[in-house]
Design a protein around this motif. Structure first.
Motif, PDB file in Angstrom:
ATOM      1  N   SER C 111       4.863 -10.460  97.962  1.00 30.15           N
ATOM      2  CA  SER C 111       4.749  -9.537  99.104  1.00 30.15           C
ATOM      3  C   SER C 111       5.453  -8.215  98.806  1.00 30.15           C
ATOM      4  O   SER C 111       5.001  -7.148  99.188  1.00 30.15           O
ATOM      5  N   LYS C 112       6.591  -8.313  98.104  1.00 30.02           N
ATOM      6  CA  LYS C 112       7.341  -7.103  97.772  1.00 30.02           C
ATOM      7  C   LYS C 112       6.544  -6.209  96.840  1.00 30.02           C
ATOM      8  O   LYS C 112       6.479  -4.989  97.009  1.00 30.02           O
ATOM      9  N   HIS C 115       4.044  -4.526  98.833  1.00 30.03           N
ATOM     10  CA  HIS C 115       4.547  -3.858 100.043  1.00 30.03           C
ATOM     11  C   HIS C 115       3.835  -4.334 101.300  1.00 30.03           C
ATOM     12  O   HIS C 115       3.440  -3.544 102.145  1.00 30.03           O
ATOM     13  N   LEU C 116       3.651  -5.629 101.365  1.00 33.43           N
ATOM     14  CA  LEU C 116       2.925  -6.217 102.478  1.00 33.43           C
ATOM     15  C   LEU C 116       3.909  -7.032 103.319  1.00 33.43           C
ATOM     16  O   LEU C 116       4.678  -7.829 102.797  1.00 33.43           O
ATOM     17  N   GLY C 117       3.894  -6.798 104.617  1.00 33.12           N
ATOM     18  CA  GLY C 117       4.790  -7.530 105.507  1.00 33.12           C
ATOM     19  C   GLY C 117       4.316  -8.933 105.788  1.00 33.12           C
ATOM     20  O   GLY C 117       3.168  -9.296 105.517  1.00 33.12           O
ATOM     21  N   ASP C 248       4.816  -3.665 110.731  1.00 37.06           N
ATOM     22  CA  ASP C 248       5.850  -2.653 110.426  1.00 37.06           C
ATOM     23  C   ASP C 248       6.747  -3.078 109.266  1.00 37.06           C
ATOM     24  O   ASP C 248       7.594  -2.298 108.824  1.00 37.06           O
ATOM     25  N   ASP C 250       7.629  -4.384 105.323  1.00 37.12           N
ATOM     26  CA  ASP C 250       6.972  -4.191 104.027  1.00 37.12           C
ATOM     27  C   ASP C 250       7.337  -5.279 103.029  1.00 37.12           C
ATOM     28  O   ASP C 250       7.232  -5.093 101.827  1.00 37.12           O
ATOM     29  N   GLU C 251       7.748  -6.418 103.584  1.00 36.14           N
ATOM     30  CA  GLU C 251       7.856  -7.615 102.752  1.00 36.14           C
ATOM     31  C   GLU C 251       7.826  -8.848 103.649  1.00 36.14           C
ATOM     32  O   GLU C 251       7.930  -8.735 104.868  1.00 36.14           O
TER      33      GLU C 251
END
Lengths: 260, 260, 260, 260
Positions: C111-112, C115-117, C248, C250-251
């Motif tokens: 995810s990091k 950059h996906l929450g 909102d 980003d991980e």
């Protein structure tokens, strides 16, 4: 010897739980039900064995059919039901609400004349019944007491019946007691309701079910009694106790806590 | 008629509270104290009126001086003290700890022979006494029960005496009960102590004083009894009850909850 | 702009509650479900509007169909599901249990990179989530702490996952702490389980549902946090919060308490 | 670098506890006290080391003597004391009550101008401070909330200051909320006080000390925060936190919960 039980209101929500309870006990036998709107083809659905008599009309009931009349009907029917039971020698165990104080007094008087036992209980949940019993006993030693009851947000009336009953029981026994006359409140009514000097507080919140606390305070110590009802199924524990004891009584008793 | 009381251990912390208590009551009179290390010039400091006899030696006590022997002494002295009281016709009320089960049995036997009342109580706090009494009664209806006691972090032993006494009282009355044999714990001992199937949990935290909860659960409901002791002053409420009732007893009773 | 949501496991008990939740929200839109065993004629029964795509097979899913992947499936499926979501640019909100620590670490890493929450929460009940958050914060000021969790008698494992998670969170932040090495227990295990010096007590009683208390003590004071879950419906309050916040991030975040 | 502290009101009950606290800390140094009625021969009794300056008059104080002005004085003195501190570059930490809202606003304004930190706290007990902080946070997710505070029977005013402060904090953040307009009470005032729709209940019983509960309810769940103050000694934990943080602030903050 097996005690024979008739259940009035056997098709209702509480009545159905009562049928299941009696079916599960070994020293009590379900011999009849009164269920005005039930038909013969609903017997299985109502958990009635083949030997159970199904009455739709009170007038048709054979008084020999049962020793105990267990009533979970409706306010409009309960007074006549209990009179019928007493008139015909059946010991009433009553979970239906709606009797007035006068009606209760009349029924008690009749039961004494006939030396017939019975129990009328507004609440058969053993946790609530024991809470009331213990509260009355503790108040002799701890006259300083307040009550907090907490219910779901949809309950529109306050305080709860159990909280008010608890306050009345305590009021009957506690030593003369002076409340604080010189108290100052900076937010109106924050000290709650007042029943003969016993403060009562009602909390209403979603998520909660039905809960009551009785708080006693004395020099250097405190005693708290609390009961939680999560489910009406809890009533059946008290019905079981009433069925065990009712035939040993020789008058109609108001409040299960008085026969424990 | 005024009841006459002798206080043994009147110069100790609890003894002094007892002196103050008896001085404050209207139907009980302090007639004598046993205080081995106290001298005549300490009378005022010990709150002793001019009519109160001050003994430094048990052997000198005139048995006629009192009806009740109230004992707040030390473990090494209590057994001989209570024997002395019984031998001389004084009803013992005992708040001193340290008697063995055998000693208690002997004293009870002697009291029965002489038809002399008495009370031995490990805890005279009425909140704890009522908690134990109610717990024993509730266990008849709610055999599923666990105990949580909470004390200050400096208490080095666990569980507390009151918690263990409560478990014993419950064990005597509750219906036969199966615990869960197939329970799996992923953290050792998380289910707490086990007294004949009754789980006991001890919490130790600074800030806490002395607290006990008894938790009962049944189908759809729960009952919780809780007592908090904030101050040893709370013991005196139970001593008062014992002084009121002891002369009506005709044997030595262990546990104040048994004479309420 | 409306957030588009796909619900995986939409036909299960929790999935159905999630469908009802999303249907009731105004800023979120249910655009697709993954329900391997559901057929088209079950759409109405599953509360699926006509515009909702019904997939029986993950491989067929069009990645553009949703911004958020809400997962209430089964342990065997959840890892591959979350990887699929991340691979295709959907932000995962995961209420399914069963991920190993290694799997979680891998998913967070992925995810990091992208950059996906996302949110993985073992418990979406806001009362439990806030209890954990507050417990972690309070432990900085009150290093003396014990946990008591109480569940119904049918729960076979102890302690509860929430209690253990709470202990872990507290352990991460509380100042170095010495427990009492010279404690004496006269009933084995009465001090409960021990997680790095944090005592944990598990109570199992009928009537209870799912409850947790965290008790903090300090000089002259105490702080207690308590949560009660009466119904799994309570999970949906936390799902709503996660849906509001996930886009909102980003991980991928483990634990809803970490995004409040 | 050691922080230098002046304690105003060092001879009072709280001031003496503050002296003991500062003496026990390693990163803070007691350099001066303001104690109008104390004389030099009381230094030992007041726990003042030989290096501590003893002032009887505020006007004589050398502003360089301390970085922090810790105030446990009296309502009549506190406003002028805090102005003096701000005027002379000392960061005030204030446990004295009695400032009006206007005075607080003026002092905050002055502190901002001077970029000088400070803390004014009506309650320095960390359990009460955290309770207020957590209550404010939980109310965002649980808008349904009631407050119960319980105090000793000698407390003549109700509700407690902490309970009212808690209600105000909750009121600032909770989502718009409709209370039940069609509620029926059969005992007047039983629903307690009402602060902008937040019900507040005050219990007064002997034995109790100072306790507050905040009860939140939501669908199928409940969250309860509780704090107990047994002893004023508990205030010192919060004073320690304030001393640690005050020099990092650049304005005067009302409420310790706002700097945690």
């Amino acid at each position: 010897m097996m005690k024979k039980v008739l259940i009035a209101g056997a098709a209702g929500a509480m009545g159905q739980k009562a049928v299941a309870l009696v079916n599960s006990l070994t020293d009590v036998e379900l011999t009849a039900v009164l269920a005005p709107h039930a038909t013969a083809d609903q017997r299985a659905q109502l958990q009635l064995g083949p030997q159970v008599k199904l009455y739709q009309d009170r007038a048709q009931i054979d008084p020999k059919v049962a020793d105990i009349w267990l009533d979970f009907t409706v306010p409009a029917a309960v007074y006549e039901n209990v009179r019928f039971a007493l008139d015909h020698g059946m010991a009433p165990v009553v979970g239906t609400t709606g009797l007035t104080d006068e009606q209760e007094a009349q029924l008690v008087a009749e039961s004494k004349e006939k030396h017939l036992g019975g129990v009328i209980a507004p609440n058969f949940g053993m946790s609530a019944v024991l809470l009331m019993k213990f509260a009355r006993e503790a108040a002799k030693y701890f006259p300083d007491v307040e009550i907090i009851e907490m219910h779901h947000a949809d309950k529109k009336d306050a305080p709860s019946g159990t909280a008010l009953s608890t306050a009345k029981l305590i009021d009957q026994v506690r030593p003369k007691h002076e409340s604080s006359p010189d108290e100052v409140t900076t937010l109106d009514h924050v000290r709650g309701g007042d029943y003969h000097g016993i403060k009562v507080h009602s909390v209403r919140l979603p998520g909660y079910v039905a809960h009551e606390q009785v708080l006693f305070g004395g020099t250097g110590e405190a005693l708290t009694l609390r009961q939680d009802s999560f489910d009406r199924q809890s009533f059946m524990s008290g019905v079981k106790v009433a069925l065990e004891k009712v035939l040993d009584l020789d008058e109609l008793v108001i409040g299960l806590e008085n026969i424990l």
